[in-house]
Scaffold this motif. Structure first.
Motif, PDB file in Angstrom:
ATOM      1  N   LEU A 145      -5.361  -0.930  -1.815  1.00 41.19           N
ATOM      2  CA  LEU A 145      -6.758  -1.055  -1.378  1.00 41.19           C
ATOM      3  C   LEU A 145      -7.632   0.016  -2.026  1.00 41.19           C
ATOM      4  O   LEU A 145      -8.761  -0.265  -2.440  1.00 41.19           O
ATOM      5  CB  LEU A 145      -6.855  -0.988   0.149  1.00 41.19           C
ATOM      6  N   ILE A 146      -7.118   1.237  -2.128  1.00 44.36           N
ATOM      7  CA  ILE A 146      -7.880   2.303  -2.799  1.00 44.36           C
ATOM      8  C   ILE A 146      -8.180   1.892  -4.237  1.00 44.36           C
ATOM      9  O   ILE A 146      -9.316   1.989  -4.705  1.00 44.36           O
ATOM     10  CB  ILE A 146      -7.110   3.641  -2.754  1.00 44.36           C
TER      11      ILE A 146
ATOM     12  N   VAL B 269     -17.675   9.265  -6.535  1.00 50.60           N
ATOM     13  CA  VAL B 269     -16.751   9.989  -5.676  1.00 50.60           C
ATOM     14  C   VAL B 269     -17.546  10.900  -4.753  1.00 50.60           C
ATOM     15  O   VAL B 269     -18.466  11.597  -5.170  1.00 50.60           O
ATOM     16  CB  VAL B 269     -15.785  10.828  -6.540  1.00 50.60           C
ATOM     17  N   THR B 270     -17.212  10.844  -3.490  1.00 45.69           N
ATOM     18  CA  THR B 270     -17.749  11.783  -2.522  1.00 45.69           C
ATOM     19  C   THR B 270     -16.582  12.601  -2.002  1.00 45.69           C
ATOM     20  O   THR B 270     -15.426  12.240  -2.202  1.00 45.69           O
ATOM     21  CB  THR B 270     -18.455  11.056  -1.358  1.00 45.69           C
TER      22      THR B 270
ATOM     23  N   THR C 135      -2.458  18.527   8.520  1.00 39.41           N
ATOM     24  CA  THR C 135      -1.153  18.731   7.905  1.00 39.41           C
ATOM     25  C   THR C 135      -0.190  17.626   8.316  1.00 39.41           C
ATOM     26  O   THR C 135      -0.013  17.353   9.499  1.00 39.41           O
ATOM     27  CB  THR C 135      -0.590  20.110   8.323  1.00 39.41           C
ATOM     28  N   GLY C 136       0.390  16.986   7.310  1.00 47.14           N
ATOM     29  CA  GLY C 136       1.377  15.938   7.557  1.00 47.14           C
ATOM     30  C   GLY C 136       0.807  14.577   7.921  1.00 47.14           C
ATOM     31  O   GLY C 136       1.567  13.660   8.206  1.00 47.14           O
ATOM     32  N   ASP C 137      -0.518  14.424   7.904  1.00 47.79           N
ATOM     33  CA  ASP C 137      -1.116  13.146   8.294  1.00 47.79           C
ATOM     34  C   ASP C 137      -1.357  12.276   7.058  1.00 47.79           C
ATOM     35  O   ASP C 137      -2.476  12.096   6.606  1.00 47.79           O
ATOM     36  CB  ASP C 137      -2.422  13.373   9.061  1.00 47.79           C
ATOM     37  N   GLU C 138      -0.274  11.756   6.508  1.00 47.07           N
ATOM     38  CA  GLU C 138      -0.386  10.925   5.317  1.00 47.07           C
ATOM     39  C   GLU C 138      -1.224   9.683   5.587  1.00 47.07           C
ATOM     40  O   GLU C 138      -2.037   9.283   4.765  1.00 47.07           O
ATOM     41  CB  GLU C 138       1.006  10.513   4.837  1.00 47.07           C
ATOM     42  N   ARG C 139      -1.065   9.074   6.750  1.00 46.53           N
ATOM     43  CA  ARG C 139      -1.858   7.888   7.089  1.00 46.53           C
ATOM     44  C   ARG C 139      -3.343   8.222   7.081  1.00 46.53           C
ATOM     45  O   ARG C 139      -4.143   7.472   6.541  1.00 46.53           O
ATOM     46  CB  ARG C 139      -1.490   7.368   8.476  1.00 46.53           C
ATOM     47  N   GLY C 140      -3.677   9.342   7.700  1.00 51.86           N
ATOM     48  CA  GLY C 140      -5.077   9.756   7.749  1.00 51.86           C
ATOM     49  C   GLY C 140      -5.640   9.988   6.362  1.00 51.86           C
ATOM     50  O   GLY C 140      -6.784   9.612   6.073  1.00 51.86           O
ATOM     51  N   ALA C 141      -4.842  10.606   5.488  1.00 49.81           N
ATOM     52  CA  ALA C 141      -5.294  10.859   4.116  1.00 49.81           C
ATOM     53  C   ALA C 141      -5.527   9.543   3.378  1.00 49.81           C
ATOM     54  O   ALA C 141      -6.573   9.351   2.748  1.00 49.81           O
ATOM     55  CB  ALA C 141      -4.268  11.712   3.371  1.00 49.81           C
ATOM     56  N   LEU C 142      -4.576   8.633   3.466  1.00 48.09           N
ATOM     57  CA  LEU C 142      -4.716   7.351   2.773  1.00 48.09           C
ATOM     58  C   LEU C 142      -5.913   6.574   3.312  1.00 48.09           C
ATOM     59  O   LEU C 142      -6.720   6.038   2.543  1.00 48.09           O
ATOM     60  CB  LEU C 142      -3.434   6.530   2.906  1.00 48.09           C
ATOM     61  N   LEU C 143      -6.055   6.528   4.630  1.00 52.72           N
ATOM     62  CA  LEU C 143      -7.172   5.795   5.222  1.00 52.72           C
ATOM     63  C   LEU C 143      -8.514   6.438   4.890  1.00 52.72           C
ATOM     64  O   LEU C 143      -9.516   5.729   4.718  1.00 52.72           O
ATOM     65  CB  LEU C 143      -6.979   5.660   6.729  1.00 52.72           C
ATOM     66  N   ALA C 144      -8.557   7.761   4.763  1.00 48.26           N
ATOM     67  CA  ALA C 144      -9.804   8.435   4.383  1.00 48.26           C
ATOM     68  C   ALA C 144     -10.212   8.059   2.960  1.00 48.26           C
ATOM     69  O   ALA C 144     -11.395   7.836   2.680  1.00 48.26           O
ATOM     70  CB  ALA C 144      -9.652   9.954   4.516  1.00 48.26           C
ATOM     71  N   PHE C 145      -9.244   7.958   2.054  1.00 55.85           N
ATOM     72  CA  PHE C 145      -9.562   7.560   0.687  1.00 55.85           C
ATOM     73  C   PHE C 145      -9.942   6.080   0.613  1.00 55.85           C
ATOM     74  O   PHE C 145     -10.815   5.704  -0.167  1.00 55.85           O
ATOM     75  CB  PHE C 145      -8.416   7.897  -0.272  1.00 55.85           C
ATOM     76  N   VAL C 146      -9.316   5.234   1.426  1.00 54.74           N
ATOM     77  CA  VAL C 146      -9.732   3.832   1.500  1.00 54.74           C
ATOM     78  C   VAL C 146     -11.193   3.773   1.935  1.00 54.74           C
ATOM     79  O   VAL C 146     -12.016   3.080   1.318  1.00 54.74           O
ATOM     80  CB  VAL C 146      -8.834   3.020   2.467  1.00 54.74           C
ATOM     81  N   GLU C 147     -11.537   4.509   2.978  1.00 54.03           N
ATOM     82  CA  GLU C 147     -12.909   4.486   3.499  1.00 54.03           C
ATOM     83  C   GLU C 147     -13.903   5.060   2.493  1.00 54.03           C
ATOM     84  O   GLU C 147     -15.018   4.558   2.364  1.00 54.03           O
ATOM     85  CB  GLU C 147     -12.991   5.234   4.828  1.00 54.03           C
ATOM     86  N   GLU C 148     -13.502   6.087   1.772  1.00 55.59           N
ATOM     87  CA  GLU C 148     -14.396   6.652   0.755  1.00 55.59           C
ATOM     88  C   GLU C 148     -14.782   5.585  -0.262  1.00 55.59           C
ATOM     89  O   GLU C 148     -15.949   5.460  -0.643  1.00 55.59           O
ATOM     90  CB  GLU C 148     -13.717   7.819   0.040  1.00 55.59           C
ATOM     91  N   GLN C 149     -13.821   4.798  -0.706  1.00 54.43           N
ATOM     92  CA  GLN C 149     -14.109   3.775  -1.707  1.00 54.43           C
ATOM     93  C   GLN C 149     -14.896   2.612  -1.113  1.00 54.43           C
ATOM     94  O   GLN C 149     -15.743   2.029  -1.791  1.00 54.43           O
ATOM     95  CB  GLN C 149     -12.822   3.296  -2.365  1.00 54.43           C
TER      96      GLN C 149
ATOM     97  N   GLU D  42      -7.375  -0.068   9.934  1.00 56.27           N
ATOM     98  CA  GLU D  42      -7.123   1.282  10.461  1.00 56.27           C
ATOM     99  C   GLU D  42      -6.168   1.220  11.651  1.00 56.27           C
ATOM    100  O   GLU D  42      -5.189   1.974  11.724  1.00 56.27           O
ATOM    101  CB  GLU D  42      -8.447   1.935  10.867  1.00 56.27           C
ATOM    102  N   LYS D  43      -6.445   0.342  12.586  1.00 58.41           N
ATOM    103  CA  LYS D  43      -5.604   0.217  13.785  1.00 58.41           C
ATOM    104  C   LYS D  43      -4.170  -0.171  13.412  1.00 58.41           C
ATOM    105  O   LYS D  43      -3.206   0.401  13.921  1.00 58.41           O
ATOM    106  CB  LYS D  43      -6.217  -0.822  14.725  1.00 58.41           C
ATOM    107  N   PHE D  44      -4.043  -1.129  12.509  1.00 60.97           N
ATOM    108  CA  PHE D  44      -2.716  -1.592  12.104  1.00 60.97           C
ATOM    109  C   PHE D  44      -1.920  -0.482  11.406  1.00 60.97           C
ATOM    110  O   PHE D  44      -0.759  -0.246  11.739  1.00 60.97           O
ATOM    111  CB  PHE D  44      -2.844  -2.812  11.188  1.00 60.97           C
ATOM    112  N   ILE D  45      -2.546   0.191  10.452  1.00 67.62           N
ATOM    113  CA  ILE D  45      -1.842   1.246   9.707  1.00 67.62           C
ATOM    114  C   ILE D  45      -1.468   2.390  10.650  1.00 67.62           C
ATOM    115  O   ILE D  45      -0.364   2.918  10.589  1.00 67.62           O
ATOM    116  CB  ILE D  45      -2.694   1.756   8.519  1.00 67.62           C
ATOM    117  N   ARG D  46      -2.371   2.777  11.517  1.00 69.27           N
ATOM    118  CA  ARG D  46      -2.083   3.884  12.444  1.00 69.27           C
ATOM    119  C   ARG D  46      -1.009   3.528  13.466  1.00 69.27           C
ATOM    120  O   ARG D  46      -0.301   4.416  13.946  1.00 69.27           O
ATOM    121  CB  ARG D  46      -3.353   4.338  13.132  1.00 69.27           C
ATOM    122  N   SER D  47      -0.884   2.247  13.815  1.00 67.79           N
ATOM    123  CA  SER D  47       0.076   1.869  14.852  1.00 67.79           C
ATOM    124  C   SER D  47       1.444   1.456  14.299  1.00 67.79           C
ATOM    125  O   SER D  47       2.395   1.297  15.061  1.00 67.79           O
ATOM    126  CB  SER D  47      -0.482   0.737  15.715  1.00 67.79           C
ATOM    127  N   ALA D  48       1.548   1.289  13.002  1.00 70.94           N
ATOM    128  CA  ALA D  48       2.831   0.888  12.408  1.00 70.94           C
ATOM    129  C   ALA D  48       3.856   2.004  12.600  1.00 70.94           C
ATOM    130  O   ALA D  48       3.522   3.186  12.499  1.00 70.94           O
ATOM    131  CB  ALA D  48       2.657   0.588  10.925  1.00 70.94           C
TER     132      ALA D  48
END
Length: 179
Positions: free
Chosen positions: A146-147, A2-3, A10-24, A110-116
């Motif tokens: 994915l996480i 874990v890093t 605040t309120g950026d659930e997509r960003g949080a999920l994508l950040a954890f995907v990228e961490e893994q 990333e593009k798909f999740i952010r644009s949905a």
């Protein structure tokens, strides 16, 4: 390993999920740092797993789920006849080529999740026997899946890497950061 994942806006659930995907994803990529192609193909245990094979598998898995979310066929279809190839580099496949492929898939995810329109948007599950008939899942579920998938295999990657040359995840993070 874990890093630290920076807090989302605040309120950026997509960003949080994508950040954890990228961490893994990073945990799997780090496990390959400094290895030769031969080392990446080595299976140091009774398992069929190699680091190159894990890399190929997670790239295929991510692309397959992204394709399903877009309601397109996956780039690679696996069944009993070719399932054995999902966890190993075959022919002229290389770590560099798989990393490049995964990088492209990651950018597309990333593009798909952010644009949905919404993370609540759903898509049908494949008609495989382990999924409920007529099942559907959300884009939020996709990110969480994915996480989970990557975290599981990042743990495998840590063990395989340490078995190959004794390097631990802590050493690999330092190597990645140039320390």
């Amino acid at each position: 390993m874990v890093t630290h994942v920076p807090a989302e806006a605040t309120g950026d659930e997509r960003g949080a999920l994508l950040a954890f995907v990228e961490e893994q994803r990073g945990g799997i990529r780090r496990a390959l740092l400094g290895l030769t192609e031969e080392q990446a193909r080595t299976r140091p245990s009774a398992s069929e797993l190699s680091l190159g094979g894990l890399l190929k598998h997670v790239a295929e898995v991510e692309q397959g789920w992204l394709a399903r979310a877009k309601q397109e066929p996956p780039a690679v279809v696996r069944d009993e006849s070719n399932w054995h190839e999902t966890f190993r580099l075959v022919g002229d496949e290389t770590v560099a080529a798989q990393l490049a492929y995964w990088e492209g898939v990651a950018a597309e995810t990333e593009k798909f999740i952010r644009s949905a329109p919404s993370l609540d948007d759903t898509f049908p599950l494949p008609p495989d026997p382990w999924f409920p008939p007529e099942g559907r899942v959300s884009l939020r579920w996709l990110c969480l899946h994915l996480i989970r998938e990557f975290a599981r295999h990042a743990g495998h990657a840590d063990i395989i890497r340490e078995s190959l040359d004794g390097k631990t995840a802590f050493e690999l993070v330092a190597l990645e950061q140039g320390r």
